[in-house]
Design a protein around this motif. Structure first.
Motif, PDB file in Angstrom:
ATOM      1  N   ASN A  64      -9.810   4.672  -1.422  1.00 55.75           N
ATOM      2  CA  ASN A  64      -8.958   5.847  -1.515  1.00 55.75           C
ATOM      3  C   ASN A  64      -7.585   5.719  -0.876  1.00 55.75           C
ATOM      4  N   ASP A  65      -7.279   4.613  -0.238  1.00 51.88           N
ATOM      5  CA  ASP A  65      -5.912   4.390   0.232  1.00 51.88           C
ATOM      6  C   ASP A  65      -5.703   2.903   0.468  1.00 51.88           C
ATOM      7  N   GLY A  66      -4.428   2.520   0.607  1.00 50.48           N
ATOM      8  CA  GLY A  66      -4.174   1.101   0.785  1.00 50.48           C
ATOM      9  C   GLY A  66      -2.699   0.792   0.973  1.00 50.48           C
ATOM     10  N   SER A  67      -2.404  -0.509   0.979  1.00 51.21           N
ATOM     11  CA  SER A  67      -1.029  -0.992   1.107  1.00 51.21           C
ATOM     12  C   SER A  67      -0.875  -2.234   0.240  1.00 51.21           C
ATOM     13  N   GLY A  68       0.364  -2.535  -0.119  1.00 52.23           N
ATOM     14  CA  GLY A  68       0.581  -3.713  -0.943  1.00 52.23           C
ATOM     15  C   GLY A  68       2.031  -3.852  -1.348  1.00 52.23           C
ATOM     16  N   VAL A  69       2.264  -4.657  -2.394  1.00 48.91           N
ATOM     17  CA  VAL A  69       3.612  -4.962  -2.873  1.00 48.91           C
ATOM     18  C   VAL A  69       3.722  -4.543  -4.330  1.00 48.91           C
ATOM     19  N   ILE A  70       4.795  -3.845  -4.671  1.00 46.24           N
ATOM     20  CA  ILE A  70       4.998  -3.427  -6.057  1.00 46.24           C
ATOM     21  C   ILE A  70       5.310  -4.646  -6.923  1.00 46.24           C
ATOM     22  N   SER A  71       4.520  -4.818  -7.990  1.00 44.91           N
ATOM     23  CA  SER A  71       4.715  -5.975  -8.871  1.00 44.91           C
ATOM     24  C   SER A  71       5.252  -5.586 -10.249  1.00 44.91           C
ATOM     25  N   GLU A  72       5.242  -4.285 -10.551  1.00 49.43           N
ATOM     26  CA  GLU A  72       5.767  -3.812 -11.840  1.00 49.43           C
ATOM     27  C   GLU A  72       6.069  -2.322 -11.702  1.00 49.43           C
ATOM     28  N   ILE A  73       7.107  -1.854 -12.389  1.00 48.77           N
ATOM     29  CA  ILE A  73       7.423  -0.430 -12.342  1.00 48.77           C
ATOM     30  C   ILE A  73       7.469   0.146 -13.753  1.00 48.77           C
ATOM     31  N   GLY A  74       7.073   1.432 -13.874  1.00 51.41           N
ATOM     32  CA  GLY A  74       7.149   2.113 -15.148  1.00 51.41           C
ATOM     33  C   GLY A  74       8.586   2.450 -15.507  1.00 51.41           C
ATOM     34  N   SER A  75       8.790   2.836 -16.751  1.00 52.22           N
ATOM     35  CA  SER A  75      10.148   3.061 -17.260  1.00 52.22           C
ATOM     36  C   SER A  75      10.850   4.247 -16.612  1.00 52.22           C
ATOM     37  N   ASP A  84       8.996  -4.161  -3.364  1.00 58.16           N
ATOM     38  CA  ASP A  84       8.904  -3.209  -2.259  1.00 58.16           C
ATOM     39  C   ASP A  84       7.499  -3.238  -1.649  1.00 58.16           C
ATOM     40  N   GLU A  85       7.458  -3.231  -0.315  1.00 63.99           N
ATOM     41  CA  GLU A  85       6.192  -3.142   0.407  1.00 63.99           C
ATOM     42  C   GLU A  85       5.883  -1.669   0.639  1.00 63.99           C
ATOM     43  N   VAL A  86       4.716  -1.223   0.198  1.00 67.76           N
ATOM     44  CA  VAL A  86       4.402   0.205   0.185  1.00 67.76           C
ATOM     45  C   VAL A  86       3.004   0.478   0.730  1.00 67.76           C
ATOM     46  N   TYR A  87       2.782   1.754   1.038  1.00 70.14           N
ATOM     47  CA  TYR A  87       1.416   2.217   1.305  1.00 70.14           C
ATOM     48  C   TYR A  87       1.234   3.542   0.571  1.00 70.14           C
ATOM     49  N   PHE A  88      -0.023   3.941   0.329  1.00 67.95           N
ATOM     50  CA  PHE A  88      -0.241   4.988  -0.650  1.00 67.95           C
ATOM     51  C   PHE A  88      -1.648   5.572  -0.567  1.00 67.95           C
ATOM     52  N   ARG A  89      -1.772   6.778  -1.126  1.00 64.22           N
ATOM     53  CA  ARG A  89      -3.053   7.437  -1.323  1.00 64.22           C
ATOM     54  C   ARG A  89      -3.040   7.995  -2.749  1.00 64.22           C
ATOM     55  N   PRO A  90      -3.792   7.391  -3.691  1.00 67.47           N
ATOM     56  CA  PRO A  90      -3.796   7.896  -5.063  1.00 67.47           C
ATOM     57  C   PRO A  90      -4.339   9.321  -5.128  1.00 67.47           C
ATOM     58  N   GLY A  91      -3.910  10.088  -6.108  1.00 63.77           N
ATOM     59  CA  GLY A  91      -4.377  11.455  -6.280  1.00 63.77           C
ATOM     60  C   GLY A  91      -5.879  11.548  -6.398  1.00 63.77           C
ATOM     61  N   GLU A 109       3.179   9.515  -5.114  1.00 59.96           N
ATOM     62  CA  GLU A 109       2.044   9.315  -4.211  1.00 59.96           C
ATOM     63  C   GLU A 109       2.213   8.049  -3.364  1.00 59.96           C
ATOM     64  N   VAL A 110       3.378   7.439  -3.448  1.00 60.12           N
ATOM     65  CA  VAL A 110       3.664   6.154  -2.802  1.00 60.12           C
ATOM     66  C   VAL A 110       4.829   6.320  -1.837  1.00 60.12           C
ATOM     67  N   ALA A 111       4.813   5.543  -0.741  1.00 61.77           N
ATOM     68  CA  ALA A 111       5.938   5.518   0.204  1.00 61.77           C
ATOM     69  C   ALA A 111       6.135   4.090   0.696  1.00 61.77           C
ATOM     70  N   LEU A 112       7.335   3.797   1.155  1.00 61.07           N
ATOM     71  CA  LEU A 112       7.595   2.491   1.750  1.00 61.07           C
ATOM     72  C   LEU A 112       6.737   2.319   2.998  1.00 61.07           C
ATOM     73  N   LYS A 113       6.161   1.166   3.154  1.00 64.03           N
ATOM     74  CA  LYS A 113       5.306   0.848   4.300  1.00 64.03           C
ATOM     75  C   LYS A 113       6.117   0.865   5.593  1.00 64.03           C
ATOM     76  N   PRO A 114       5.552   1.408   6.680  1.00 63.41           N
ATOM     77  CA  PRO A 114       6.248   1.298   7.968  1.00 63.41           C
ATOM     78  C   PRO A 114       6.597  -0.163   8.260  1.00 63.41           C
ATOM     79  N   GLN A 115       7.850  -0.414   8.615  1.00 58.84           N
ATOM     80  CA  GLN A 115       8.323  -1.786   8.752  1.00 58.84           C
ATOM     81  C   GLN A 115       7.674  -2.538   9.907  1.00 58.84           C
ATOM     82  N   ASN A 116       7.170  -1.794  10.894  1.00 58.74           N
ATOM     83  CA  ASN A 116       6.596  -2.456  12.074  1.00 58.74           C
ATOM     84  C   ASN A 116       5.088  -2.642  11.988  1.00 58.74           C
ATOM     85  N   LEU A 117       4.516  -2.433  10.795  1.00 60.54           N
ATOM     86  CA  LEU A 117       3.076  -2.605  10.636  1.00 60.54           C
ATOM     87  C   LEU A 117       2.743  -3.727   9.664  1.00 60.54           C
ATOM     88  N   SER A 118       1.632  -4.391   9.910  1.00 57.51           N
ATOM     89  CA  SER A 118       1.090  -5.342   8.948  1.00 57.51           C
ATOM     90  C   SER A 118       0.486  -4.564   7.782  1.00 57.51           C
TER      91      SER A 118
END
Length: 333
Positions: A64-75, A84-91, A109-118
């Motif tokens: 139900n939540d996670g972090s990662g790197v954006i590999s593709e974006i919608g139109s 972009d390094e992000v973290y998120f909670r899907p609806g 539902e996505v935000a940029l990951k805190p820069q000081n966190l792994s």
């Protein structure tokens, strides 16, 4: 892609190496997931305990939540770019899980990951962070000087909620076992009740707000420690009828929730207080606010153990022991 799934409720979690990759809609980003966290909702979903609210089609990717790197974006994407390094909670009503190598998530539902966190640290935040913010700020309206009581302060939600309430300059009390007293003090608890030796309901009174993460009798006893017009917000008890409306459930389910909340209504009347049930909503905007608090070092993640994607069932077993201090993480890649 690799993913951990269930093929029917109540069955063992299955690790698959060739699960279909998600499609990306115009308002979604495709995220290469690096880490996810384990929350009670995950194993409750797997066991079918919440299918009256969340009745998914199978097979179902859990998480139900996670972090990662954006590999593709919608139109239609405006806020993010590939890399972009992000973290998120899907609806909550979307059938997409984070225990997989890839997930497509709606932009807001996505935000940029805190820069000081792994990635592992960032993955521990979204669900507990949003839950805490929506309970304490949105519903509780907590501000400087408010008296706040948070149950299970060493758990995943509790350990974040304590820190978040302290950013609002509230007085915070909590419960935990003897071995976790120093932990909850270190993250800001002003008063600690050792539930193995003391009964909070006989010691405490005049609280503005109680955050119930336990449900049942612990929740029932919490009504007595509130001041007049105080508020309990629960994330662990029976949903209230308004939740049925939020999920567009039929009137029979709404009436069932009404009947099952008879005790809560009785306690509200007896103590002249208020009660609300919270089912947290996804919000990239609130995750951005939380990231700022983390980057300012006002909140830090508390992580207990890290499991691999092949060990989701073991992670569930560990969380159900009730011994976890902070969050349990699934390392994806």
């Amino acid at each position: 892609m690799k993913a951990s799934v269930i093929e029917s409720y109540g069955k063992k979690v299955i690790y698959k190496e060739n699960f279909p990759n998600p499609k990306v809609l115009p308002n979604e980003v495709l995220i290469h997931v690096k880490a996810a966290s384990v929350n009670p909702i995950d194993w409750k979903v797997a066991l079918g305990k919440v299918k009256i609210l969340l009745n998914y089609k199978m097979p179902l990717i859990l998480g139900n939540d996670g972090s990662g790197v954006i590999s593709e974006i919608g139109s239609d994407i405006k806020k993010f770019k590939v890399g972009d390094e992000v973290y998120f909670r899907p609806g909550k009503q979307i059938q997409k899980g984070t225990f997989a190598e890839y997930i497509s998530v709606v932009e807001n539902e996505v935000a940029l990951k805190p820069q000081n966190l792994s990635f592992e640290e960032a993955a521990s935040i979204p669900l507990v962070g949003l839950t805490s913010m929506q309970a304490i700020s949105d519903l509780g309206k907590i501000s400087k000087g408010s008296k706040v009581f948070i149950h299970a302060g060493s758990g995943g939600v509790g350990s974040f909620a304590i820190q978040y309430a302290k950013t609002l300059d509230a007085f915070v009390a909590t419960t935990c076992s003897t071995r976790n007293i120093e932990l909850v003090k270190s993250i800001g608890a002003d008063k600690v009740i050792d539930y193995t030796k003391e009964n909070f309901e006989t010691l405490e009174k005049d609280y503005d707000f109680v955050f119930d993460t336990m449900g049942g009798e612990i929740k029932n006893k919490s009504f007595s420690i509130l001041k007049k017009d105080g508020l309990i917000v629960s994330i662990a008890d029976i949903p209230t009828p308004d939740i049925a409306d939020d999920f567009s459930l039929n009137p029979i389910v709404k009436f069932l929730f009404y009947i099952l909340n008879t005790k809560n209504r009785s306690l509200v009347k007896k103590f002249n207080v208020n009660y609300k049930y919270l089912f947290m909503n996804a919000s990239g905007e609130q995750l951005t606010q939380i990231a700022k608090l983390i980057e300012e070092k006002k909140i830090k993640p508390i992580i207990d153990k890290v499991f691999n994607l092949t060990e989701v069932d073991k992670a569930f077993e560990y969380q159900q022991t009730g011994r976890a201090r902070g969050k349990i993480i699934i390392k994806i890649n």
